[in-house]
Design an enzyme around this catalytic site. Structure first.
Site, PDB file in Angstrom:
ATOM      1  N   ASP A 151      84.939 -57.778 -15.714  1.00  0.00           N
ATOM      2  CA  ASP A 151      85.692 -58.936 -16.196  1.00  0.00           C
ATOM      3  C   ASP A 151      84.979 -59.624 -17.354  1.00  0.00           C
ATOM      4  O   ASP A 151      85.610 -60.114 -18.288  1.00  0.00           O
ATOM      5  CB  ASP A 151      85.880 -59.949 -15.057  1.00  0.00           C
ATOM      6  CG  ASP A 151      86.707 -59.386 -13.913  1.00  0.00           C
ATOM      7  OD1 ASP A 151      87.934 -59.522 -13.969  1.00  0.00           O
ATOM      8  OD2 ASP A 151      86.123 -58.792 -12.999  1.00  0.00           O
ATOM      9  N   ASP A 204      46.607 -48.142 -11.316  1.00  0.00           N
ATOM     10  CA  ASP A 204      45.889 -46.945 -10.862  1.00  0.00           C
ATOM     11  C   ASP A 204      46.709 -45.712 -11.226  1.00  0.00           C
ATOM     12  O   ASP A 204      47.342 -45.088 -10.381  1.00  0.00           O
ATOM     13  CB  ASP A 204      45.679 -47.056  -9.343  1.00  0.00           C
ATOM     14  CG  ASP A 204      44.751 -45.976  -8.813  1.00  0.00           C
ATOM     15  OD1 ASP A 204      44.120 -45.278  -9.630  1.00  0.00           O
ATOM     16  OD2 ASP A 204      44.669 -45.841  -7.577  1.00  0.00           O
ATOM     17  N   ASP A 241      77.764 -42.065 -12.893  1.00  0.00           N
ATOM     18  CA  ASP A 241      77.710 -43.470 -13.295  1.00  0.00           C
ATOM     19  C   ASP A 241      76.581 -44.206 -12.582  1.00  0.00           C
ATOM     20  O   ASP A 241      75.888 -45.013 -13.179  1.00  0.00           O
ATOM     21  CB  ASP A 241      79.044 -44.161 -12.985  1.00  0.00           C
ATOM     22  CG  ASP A 241      80.163 -43.611 -13.853  1.00  0.00           C
ATOM     23  OD1 ASP A 241      80.253 -44.002 -15.012  1.00  0.00           O
ATOM     24  OD2 ASP A 241      80.937 -42.755 -13.360  1.00  0.00           O
ATOM     25  N   SER A 299      44.372 -38.579  -2.736  1.00  0.00           N
ATOM     26  CA  SER A 299      44.701 -39.566  -3.763  1.00  0.00           C
ATOM     27  C   SER A 299      45.364 -38.878  -4.942  1.00  0.00           C
ATOM     28  O   SER A 299      45.065 -37.743  -5.236  1.00  0.00           O
ATOM     29  CB  SER A 299      43.431 -40.180  -4.326  1.00  0.00           C
ATOM     30  OG  SER A 299      42.871 -41.046  -3.421  1.00  0.00           O
ATOM     31  N   ILE A 344      85.128 -54.257 -11.498  1.00  0.00           N
ATOM     32  CA  ILE A 344      85.872 -54.462 -12.743  1.00  0.00           C
ATOM     33  C   ILE A 344      85.052 -55.321 -13.696  1.00  0.00           C
ATOM     34  O   ILE A 344      84.603 -56.409 -13.326  1.00  0.00           O
ATOM     35  CB  ILE A 344      87.238 -55.123 -12.451  1.00  0.00           C
ATOM     36  CG1 ILE A 344      88.077 -54.166 -11.608  1.00  0.00           C
ATOM     37  CG2 ILE A 344      87.970 -55.467 -13.749  1.00  0.00           C
ATOM     38  CD1 ILE A 344      89.244 -54.826 -10.910  1.00  0.00           C
ATOM     39  N   ASP A 368      77.904 -41.493  -6.934  1.00  0.00           N
ATOM     40  CA  ASP A 368      79.354 -41.558  -7.140  1.00  0.00           C
ATOM     41  C   ASP A 368      79.970 -40.173  -7.327  1.00  0.00           C
ATOM     42  O   ASP A 368      81.188 -40.043  -7.353  1.00  0.00           O
ATOM     43  CB  ASP A 368      79.694 -42.436  -8.354  1.00  0.00           C
ATOM     44  CG  ASP A 368      79.001 -41.976  -9.626  1.00  0.00           C
ATOM     45  OD1 ASP A 368      77.790 -41.679  -9.566  1.00  0.00           O
ATOM     46  OD2 ASP A 368      79.668 -41.903 -10.672  1.00  0.00           O
ATOM     47  N   GLU A 369      79.126 -39.159  -7.471  1.00  0.00           N
ATOM     48  CA  GLU A 369      79.669 -37.834  -7.752  1.00  0.00           C
ATOM     49  C   GLU A 369      79.361 -36.838  -6.642  1.00  0.00           C
ATOM     50  O   GLU A 369      79.428 -35.631  -6.848  1.00  0.00           O
ATOM     51  CB  GLU A 369      79.122 -37.314  -9.089  1.00  0.00           C
ATOM     52  CG  GLU A 369      79.554 -38.144 -10.284  1.00  0.00           C
ATOM     53  CD  GLU A 369      81.071 -38.207 -10.463  1.00  0.00           C
ATOM     54  OE1 GLU A 369      81.740 -37.184 -10.235  1.00  0.00           O
ATOM     55  OE2 GLU A 369      81.581 -39.288 -10.809  1.00  0.00           O
ATOM     56  N   HIS A 421      41.929 -43.653 -10.312  1.00  0.00           N
ATOM     57  CA  HIS A 421      40.652 -43.626  -9.596  1.00  0.00           C
ATOM     58  C   HIS A 421      40.204 -42.214  -9.259  1.00  0.00           C
ATOM     59  O   HIS A 421      39.112 -42.007  -8.763  1.00  0.00           O
ATOM     60  CB  HIS A 421      40.709 -44.525  -8.350  1.00  0.00           C
ATOM     61  CG  HIS A 421      41.390 -43.923  -7.180  1.00  0.00           C
ATOM     62  ND1 HIS A 421      42.670 -44.254  -6.804  1.00  0.00           N
ATOM     63  CD2 HIS A 421      40.972 -42.996  -6.294  1.00  0.00           C
ATOM     64  CE1 HIS A 421      43.000 -43.566  -5.737  1.00  0.00           C
ATOM     65  NE2 HIS A 421      41.990 -42.796  -5.409  1.00  0.00           N
TER      66      HIS A 421
HETATM   67 CA   LIG Z   1      84.311 -58.083 -11.937  1.00  0.00          CA
HETATM   68 CA   LIG Z   2      81.495 -41.213 -11.917  1.00  0.00          CA
END
Ligand SMILES: [Ca+2]
Ligand SMILES: [Ca+2]
Length: 700
Positions: free
Chosen positions: A366, A545, A402, A642, A364, A408-409, A498
């Site tokens: 705040d 590099d 997000d 490399s 949250i 989150d998805e 390099h």
């Molecule tokens: Ca909070």
């Molecule tokens: Ca989301």
């Protein structure tokens, strides 16, 4: 033929042998120097001095690794960093909007409402983009006793929800040097018409009006729709901090207790009190207690649900109206007025507000600027993103990414979840703007490594599928292939400094190459137009590099390679917080095998990003480097060319070019992980040359 640059990578890993010994990553160099590093008694952490002779060899072999000025000069037109160009445009745009009737507010219209007078809904508010003057802050912020807040290092970076290394910018802003910065209105898409309460004018989209708000630091959104001539949404703070709203075509209401929280109270206070800190508390009062204060209270309330990022209640989601009875609780907002420094039990928000430590890392916002949720080992409540940010539970599976990595998805979205206007706008804007495709193997019939990368450790690498790594390229110099690279899309390849010298004519880039010995049907060839070596590349220390290769255009086109389903770019990471130690990533290349046999076919292996590398390599480890492998050597990467990629996949399976094979000691030996150039560290350098729009996601 020029010096052969072979990087040892993958080998012990691929073959489980911890025999390969060298401090370096090039074949010749390694051959010459094997005796050096390995006979060193107790040479676990060779001093810089011990490294020098070996690197002297490198310099010799390359005939001068130091970049020539010509090679690093940015292209005259396209390479100019964007921000400078747009600042000019910004000025002219502001003038134009002003001409169209947007009044520059002086801030004098704000009334506290304590006299009972109507407060205009459109008051001057400091935009959330304003850099607050930070009051006295302890020099080092640490909360050692808190199980959730991370260490002081993160807290001292003073991240907010507009720090785009930690979060996505809203659609009306874009990421410039780690900070979300106002877009110009014309950069927004056109969507549903939106009304401004300031000038009663219609804007093409919410994004466009918000861009104007952002630039001018005002709050102007009234409501959606074409009819902007009538009423505007208004907010008032009445006697006893009672919140009242006037909704166009609906009437005037108090705000119900339901949904009333610190997020909404912050929005009201920032808007009405012309400050950044928002509310001290979201409080309620029983209707009968205030009934006598005023003769004509509205007799109904509506609920308001805010995300906390709105600049006025007009942007929040409004619930149905409800009739007030004596015992109904109604919303009040106690605005934050403290100016004293925070106590030890309080968390100092970046905007200067003090909140209880227990209110950090709970998903949250705040603080109002999100700074209480940006540095969290874990979350008290809400959802923990890999980037150590806590987001609200209702942001999980809401159809909007997000977390930086999209975690989150993952899984099925909750269809029909009601989104606030702000969230809807983000969704629309992203759907419209997001055309960048990268990091997705578009032709990988062979086993995709996506599942395997989830495994914690893999000992022993594997031969790659023929088109398994569509971003892997080979850099051919003369007749030999000694370096790899990673395709970033368009005409750009990323490799190690390099590996190349500023002589573009020396190189051919082979795409979709599997066996070094022969082309396959999907193999394509491109010539190099320009070699851009990082101007601060230091061949003695391997600092910076990193190099970009701009490919030659195909005749009569703007393309550099033919359409080819076996070729796809890897995404460019824009934040150092996208992946972290412990994440498993993939290395691929044709590097030498442990027994010194050339690997003819592309191989790959999983390795783990490692933290604390300065503890291993000491003064040889610099910012912009990343270690990967494992401390016991069993999953060290020790063979591969490399310049090749260390690719990490996010939660959605999108592949990012996280590292470039750079250097390391003693392949496969315990305590000597490979060192990679950390690509995210060079995002600004890369994007200033390539152009942001071709590599950025969401934050453009
Ligand atoms: Ca909070
Ligand atoms: Ca989301």
């Amino acid at each position: 033929m020029k010096a052969v640059v072979y990087y040892y990578l993958l080998s012990a890993l691929l073959f489980g042998i911890a025999e390969v010994k060298h401090p370096c990553r090039t074949r010749l160099q390694c051959k010459e120097s094997t005796t050096d590093g390995d006979t060193e008694p107790g040479g676990d952490t060779p001093e810089p001095g011990g490294l020098t002779p070996k690197l002297g060899g490198v310099t010799h072999k390359h005939g001068g690794v130091t970049p020539e000025p010509g090679g690093v000069t940015p292209k005259p037109g396209g390479d100019t960093p964007e921000p400078a160009e747009e600042r000019g445009a910004s000025d002219s745009m502001v003038t134009k909007v002003h001409g169209n009737g947007i009044t520059v507010s002086t801030g004098s219209t704000v009334s506290t409402g304590s006299t009972g007078t109507m407060v205009p809904a459109v008051t001057t508010v400091p935009s959330v983009t304003t850099v607050p003057t930070v009051p006295v802050v302890p020099t080092v912020l640490t909360f050692p006793n808190d199980l959730y807040l991370s260490s002081g290092e993160c807290l001292n970076k003073r991240f907010t929800h507009l720090s785009c290394l930690k979060a996505f910018c809203p659609p009306w802003m874009r990421c410039i040097e780690g900070k979300c910065t106002c877009k110009l209105p014309y950069m927004c898409h056109k969507g549903a018409p939106v009304c401004s309460s300031r000038d009663k004018r219609t804007y093409y989209s919410f994004c466009q009006l918000k861009a104007v708000e952002c630039l001018r630091q005002i709050s102007a959104f009234s409501h959606l729709g074409d009819d902007c001539k009538g009423d505007s949404f208004e907010t008032n703070l009445r006697e006893d901090s009672v919140v009242e709203v006037k909704i166009p075509q609906n009437g005037t209401f108090l705000v119900c207790e339901e949904g009333w929280d610190i997020l909404a109270a912050n929005v009201v206070c920032r808007h009405m009190k012309n400050q950044l800190k928002g509310a001290k508390k979201a409080t309620t009062v029983k209707f009968h207690k205030i009934e006598n204060l005023r003769m004509e209270w509205p007799r109904d309330c509506v609920s308001m649900h805010c995300t906390g990022q709105e600049s006025s209640l007009a942007e929040c989601t409004t619930g149905p109206r409800r009739q007030l009875v004596k015992n109904s609780k109604i919303a009040t907002a106690k605005c934050y007025e403290d100016t004293k420094a925070c106590s030890e039990s309080e968390f100092p928000c970046v905007n200067g507000k003090c909140i209880n430590v227990e209110s950090t890392c709970d998903g949250i916002n705040d603080c109002g600027d999100g700074s209480d949720e940006m540095c969290c080992k874990d979350c008290r409540s809400g959802f923990h993103c890999t980037s150590d940010v806590c987001i609200p539970q209702d942001a999980v599976k809401d159809g909007i990414v997000d977390c930086l990595g999209g975690e989150d998805e993952i899984g099925d979205n909750q269809e029909g979840k009601v989104l606030s206007p702000i969230k809807q706008e983000i969704k629309i804007a992203r759907d419209k703007v997001e055309t960048l495709v990268c990091g997705i193997p578009n032709a990988a019939p062979e086993s995709s490594p996506s599942k395997q990368t989830r495994r914690k450790r893999v000992v022993g690498g594997e031969e790659a599928g023929k088109t398994q790594f569509p971003w892997q390229v080979a850099i051919q110099e003369g007749e030999s292939i000694d370096c790899g690279g990673v395709y970033l899309g368009g005409c750009w390849v990323l490799t190690a400094a390099h590996c190349v010298q500023p002589r573009p004519e020396s190189y051919k880039i082979k795409f979709s190459l599997w066996s070094k010995l022969g082309r396959q049907d999907s193999t394509d060839l491109a010539r190099v137009e320009k070699v851009i070596i990082h101007p601060q590349y230091n061949p003695s220390t391997y600092q910076n590099d990193i190099a970009l290769l701009e490919l030659d255009k195909l005749p009569f086109t703007t393309k550099c390679i033919h359409d080819n389903p076996a070729i796809a770019p890897a995404c460019l990471p824009w934040s150092e917080y996208q992946f972290k130690p412990g994440d498993t990533c993939v290395i691929s290349g044709w590097g030498r095998q442990a027994d010194d046999i050339k690997s003819l076919n592309l191989r790959w292996a999983n390795i783990e990003i490692m933290g604390n590398c300065s503890g291993i390599y000491g003064s040889r480890y610099f910012d912009g480097m990343e270690c990967a492998g494992s401390l016991d050597g069993s999953v060290d990467t020790c063979q591969g060319d490399s310049g090749g990629p260390l690719v990490c996949k996010d939660a959605g399976g999108v592949a990012y070019a996280w590292g470039i094979v750079s250097w390391g000691d003693k392949c496969g030996a315990a305590g000597h992980p490979g060192v990679y150039t950390k690509v995210a560290y060079y995002y600004e350098w890369i994007s200033s040359r390539i152009g942001k729009s071709s590599i950025s996601k969401y934050n453009v």
